[in-house]
Design a protein around this motif. Structure first.
Motif, PDB file in Angstrom:
ATOM      1  N   GLN A  17       0.950  -1.159   0.099  1.00  0.00           N
ATOM      2  CA  GLN A  17       0.010   0.106  -0.105  1.00  0.00           C
ATOM      3  C   GLN A  17       0.735   1.056   0.020  1.00  0.00           C
ATOM      4  OE1 GLN A  17      -2.267  -0.645   3.473  1.00  0.00           O
ATOM      5  NE2 GLN A  17      -4.291  -1.596   2.352  1.00  0.00           N
ATOM      6  N   VAL A  18       1.931   1.280   0.737  1.00  0.00           N
ATOM      7  CA  VAL A  18       2.698   2.342   0.957  1.00  0.00           C
ATOM      8  C   VAL A  18       3.507   2.566  -0.458  1.00  0.00           C
ATOM      9  CG1 VAL A  18       4.891   3.565   2.040  1.00  0.00           C
ATOM     10  CG2 VAL A  18       2.851   2.288   3.344  1.00  0.00           C
ATOM     11  N   GLY A  19       3.912   1.324  -1.033  1.00  0.00           N
ATOM     12  CA  GLY A  19       4.638   1.436  -2.304  1.00  0.00           C
ATOM     13  C   GLY A  19       3.799   2.022  -3.527  1.00  0.00           C
ATOM     14  N   GLU A  20       2.555   1.434  -3.395  1.00  0.00           N
ATOM     15  CA  GLU A  20       1.459   2.211  -4.341  1.00  0.00           C
ATOM     16  C   GLU A  20       1.421   3.644  -4.258  1.00  0.00           C
ATOM     17  OE1 GLU A  20      -1.799  -0.844  -3.630  1.00  0.00           O
ATOM     18  OE2 GLU A  20      -1.115  -2.188  -4.983  1.00  0.00           O
ATOM     19  N   ALA A  21       1.292   4.034  -3.107  1.00  0.00           N
ATOM     20  CA  ALA A  21       1.118   5.727  -2.945  1.00  0.00           C
ATOM     21  C   ALA A  21       2.294   6.378  -3.375  1.00  0.00           C
ATOM     22  CB  ALA A  21       0.889   6.034  -1.414  1.00  0.00           C
ATOM     23  N   MET A  22       3.577   5.807  -2.931  1.00  0.00           N
ATOM     24  CA  MET A  22       4.545   6.363  -3.690  1.00  0.00           C
ATOM     25  C   MET A  22       4.694   6.321  -5.018  1.00  0.00           C
ATOM     26  SD  MET A  22       7.672   4.853  -1.437  1.00  0.00           S
ATOM     27  CE  MET A  22       7.878   5.572   0.307  1.00  0.00           C
ATOM     28  N   PHE A  23       4.109   5.308  -5.893  1.00  0.00           N
ATOM     29  CA  PHE A  23       4.163   5.074  -7.345  1.00  0.00           C
ATOM     30  C   PHE A  23       3.236   5.965  -7.795  1.00  0.00           C
ATOM     31  CE2 PHE A  23       2.969   2.837 -11.199  1.00  0.00           C
ATOM     32  CZ  PHE A  23       4.283   2.517 -11.653  1.00  0.00           C
ATOM     33  N   GLU A  24       2.306   6.148  -7.379  1.00  0.00           N
ATOM     34  CA  GLU A  24       1.216   7.213  -7.883  1.00  0.00           C
ATOM     35  C   GLU A  24       1.732   8.666  -8.492  1.00  0.00           C
ATOM     36  OE1 GLU A  24      -1.749   8.502  -4.813  1.00  0.00           O
ATOM     37  OE2 GLU A  24      -2.468   6.089  -4.771  1.00  0.00           O
ATOM     38  N   THR A 112      10.171   5.454   6.725  1.00  0.00           N
ATOM     39  CA  THR A 112       9.649   4.182   7.446  1.00  0.00           C
ATOM     40  C   THR A 112       7.959   4.719   7.627  1.00  0.00           C
ATOM     41  OG1 THR A 112      10.045   5.031   9.777  1.00  0.00           O
ATOM     42  CG2 THR A 112      11.657   3.644   8.401  1.00  0.00           C
ATOM     43  N   CYS A 113       7.417   3.546   7.946  1.00  0.00           N
ATOM     44  CA  CYS A 113       6.087   3.906   8.066  1.00  0.00           C
ATOM     45  C   CYS A 113       5.474   2.574   8.992  1.00  0.00           C
ATOM     46  CB  CYS A 113       5.000   3.894   6.683  1.00  0.00           C
ATOM     47  SG  CYS A 113       3.406   3.940   7.021  1.00  0.00           S
ATOM     48  N   GLN A 114       4.739   3.114  10.164  1.00  0.00           N
ATOM     49  CA  GLN A 114       4.166   2.157  10.987  1.00  0.00           C
ATOM     50  C   GLN A 114       3.017   1.354   9.880  1.00  0.00           C
ATOM     51  OE1 GLN A 114       2.125   3.664  14.465  1.00  0.00           O
ATOM     52  NE2 GLN A 114       2.862   1.956  15.478  1.00  0.00           N
ATOM     53  N   GLY A 115       2.750   0.076  10.458  1.00  0.00           N
ATOM     54  CA  GLY A 115       1.715  -0.557   9.755  1.00  0.00           C
ATOM     55  C   GLY A 115       1.390  -1.721  10.753  1.00  0.00           C
ATOM     56  N   LYS A 116       0.284  -2.283  10.314  1.00  0.00           N
ATOM     57  CA  LYS A 116      -0.559  -3.528  11.089  1.00  0.00           C
ATOM     58  C   LYS A 116       0.607  -4.668  11.213  1.00  0.00           C
ATOM     59  CE  LYS A 116      -4.610  -2.531   8.512  1.00  0.00           C
ATOM     60  NZ  LYS A 116      -3.848  -1.743   7.583  1.00  0.00           N
ATOM     61  N   HIS A 152      -2.368   4.642   7.066  1.00  0.00           N
ATOM     62  CA  HIS A 152      -3.826   5.103   6.650  1.00  0.00           C
ATOM     63  C   HIS A 152      -3.372   6.388   5.811  1.00  0.00           C
ATOM     64  CE1 HIS A 152      -2.425   7.922   9.620  1.00  0.00           C
ATOM     65  NE2 HIS A 152      -2.604   7.141  10.664  1.00  0.00           N
ATOM     66  N   GLU A 153      -4.363   7.430   5.384  1.00  0.00           N
ATOM     67  CA  GLU A 153      -4.264   8.239   4.458  1.00  0.00           C
ATOM     68  C   GLU A 153      -3.081   9.124   4.757  1.00  0.00           C
ATOM     69  OE1 GLU A 153      -3.904   9.971   0.902  1.00  0.00           O
ATOM     70  OE2 GLU A 153      -5.365   8.050   1.083  1.00  0.00           O
ATOM     71  N   GLN A 154      -2.862   9.331   6.052  1.00  0.00           N
ATOM     72  CA  GLN A 154      -2.006  10.421   6.259  1.00  0.00           C
ATOM     73  C   GLN A 154      -0.678   9.843   6.025  1.00  0.00           C
ATOM     74  OE1 GLN A 154      -2.076  11.838  10.267  1.00  0.00           O
ATOM     75  NE2 GLN A 154      -0.240  13.161   9.929  1.00  0.00           N
ATOM     76  N   ASP A 155      -0.458   8.578   6.432  1.00  0.00           N
ATOM     77  CA  ASP A 155       0.847   7.887   5.962  1.00  0.00           C
ATOM     78  C   ASP A 155       1.051   8.045   4.386  1.00  0.00           C
ATOM     79  OD1 ASP A 155       1.423   7.141   8.788  1.00  0.00           O
ATOM     80  OD2 ASP A 155      -0.093   5.415   8.449  1.00  0.00           O
ATOM     81  N   PHE A 156       0.027   7.825   3.677  1.00  0.00           N
ATOM     82  CA  PHE A 156       0.348   7.853   2.171  1.00  0.00           C
ATOM     83  C   PHE A 156       0.601   9.250   1.854  1.00  0.00           C
ATOM     84  CE2 PHE A 156      -3.216   4.180   2.459  1.00  0.00           C
ATOM     85  CZ  PHE A 156      -2.246   3.291   2.795  1.00  0.00           C
ATOM     86  N   ALA A 159       4.195   9.672   2.402  1.00  0.00           N
ATOM     87  CA  ALA A 159       4.949   8.724   1.617  1.00  0.00           C
ATOM     88  C   ALA A 159       5.162   9.623   0.260  1.00  0.00           C
ATOM     89  CB  ALA A 159       4.459   7.283   1.425  1.00  0.00           C
ATOM     90  N   ARG A 160       4.027  10.059  -0.256  1.00  0.00           N
ATOM     91  CA  ARG A 160       4.184  10.600  -1.581  1.00  0.00           C
ATOM     92  C   ARG A 160       4.968  12.182  -1.380  1.00  0.00           C
ATOM     93  NH1 ARG A 160      -1.423   8.640  -1.664  1.00  0.00           N
ATOM     94  NH2 ARG A 160      -2.105  10.296  -0.568  1.00  0.00           N
ATOM     95  N   ASP A 161       4.908  12.679  -0.407  1.00  0.00           N
ATOM     96  CA  ASP A 161       5.838  13.921  -0.060  1.00  0.00           C
ATOM     97  C   ASP A 161       7.036  13.559   0.109  1.00  0.00           C
ATOM     98  OD1 ASP A 161       3.327  15.665   0.281  1.00  0.00           O
ATOM     99  OD2 ASP A 161       3.208  16.008   2.287  1.00  0.00           O
ATOM    100  N   PHE A 162       7.485  12.395   0.697  1.00  0.00           N
ATOM    101  CA  PHE A 162       8.839  11.981   0.735  1.00  0.00           C
ATOM    102  C   PHE A 162       9.326  11.895  -0.846  1.00  0.00           C
ATOM    103  CE2 PHE A 162      11.478   8.327   0.483  1.00  0.00           C
ATOM    104  CZ  PHE A 162      12.784   8.828   1.020  1.00  0.00           C
TER     105      PHE A 162
END
Length: 172
Positions: A17-24, A112-116, A152-156, A159-162
């Motif tokens: 999910q984080v990778g897909e957000a970055m890829f966008e 890094t991102c926290q996840g389930k 969650h959306e804030q994490d995504f 990730a995009r800002d990064f």
């Protein structure tokens, strides 16, 4: 134009999910690829983004096998984990991943991102001895409950800002 390859290993879906957000926000011609043993022509890409989940304080086995194959590339590392971003656990995992990179690689940035936490892992922790740092005490249960809300959306958005920051680094 810079060509980007984003590869990831994911068990619970957090890293995917984080990778897909970055890829966008990556430019056309970029590629998103799970680390599933497929052959990748690294020479076709200028920047390789590698996403992984943590196990025993370092990258998962697929990522550990993949990182030494990269040679002479600009690399971005990102990890998902149950610990807090910026924690010793998260930072150490990035150092361990960097150590595995092949000759001549340079690290453009890390995220890094926290996840389930994997439910199977949590089930095993119920049996953990009281003096173990992963024992199901009140503090750990609170952290596990917080981790369950991520990514969650804030994490995504982070990730995009990064990735935008990494793109600006390359434009200099």
């Amino acid at each position: 134009m810079t060509k980007w390859l984003l590869v990831y290993s994911s068990v619970t879906g957090n890293t995917k999910q984080v990778g897909e957000a970055m890829f966008e926000i990556l430019p056309d011609g970029s590629k998103l690829q799970p680390l599933n043993g497929a052959v990748v022509d690294f020479a076709a890409y200028d920047v390789i983004i590698v996403g992984y989940w943590l196990t025993r304080g370092g990258p998962d086995p697929k990522t550990m096998e993949f990182l030494p194959k990269l040679k002479g590339k600009k690399v971005i590392l990102f990890a998902t984990h149950g610990a807090l971003p910026g924690s010793e656990h998260a930072v150490t995992s990035l150092a361990r991943a960097a150590y595995l990179l092949g000759e001549g690689c340079s690290i453009l940035g890390t995220f890094t991102c926290q996840g389930k936490i994997n439910p199977a892992l949590l089930a095993r922790r119920v049996e953990t001895a009281e003096n173990d740092p992963h024992a199901p005490n009140e503090e750990n249960r609170k952290r596990w409950m917080e981790a369950a809300k991520h990514p969650h959306e804030q994490d995504f958005a982070l990730a995009r800002d990064f990735i935008k920051k990494m793109q600006r680094k390359l434009d200099r």
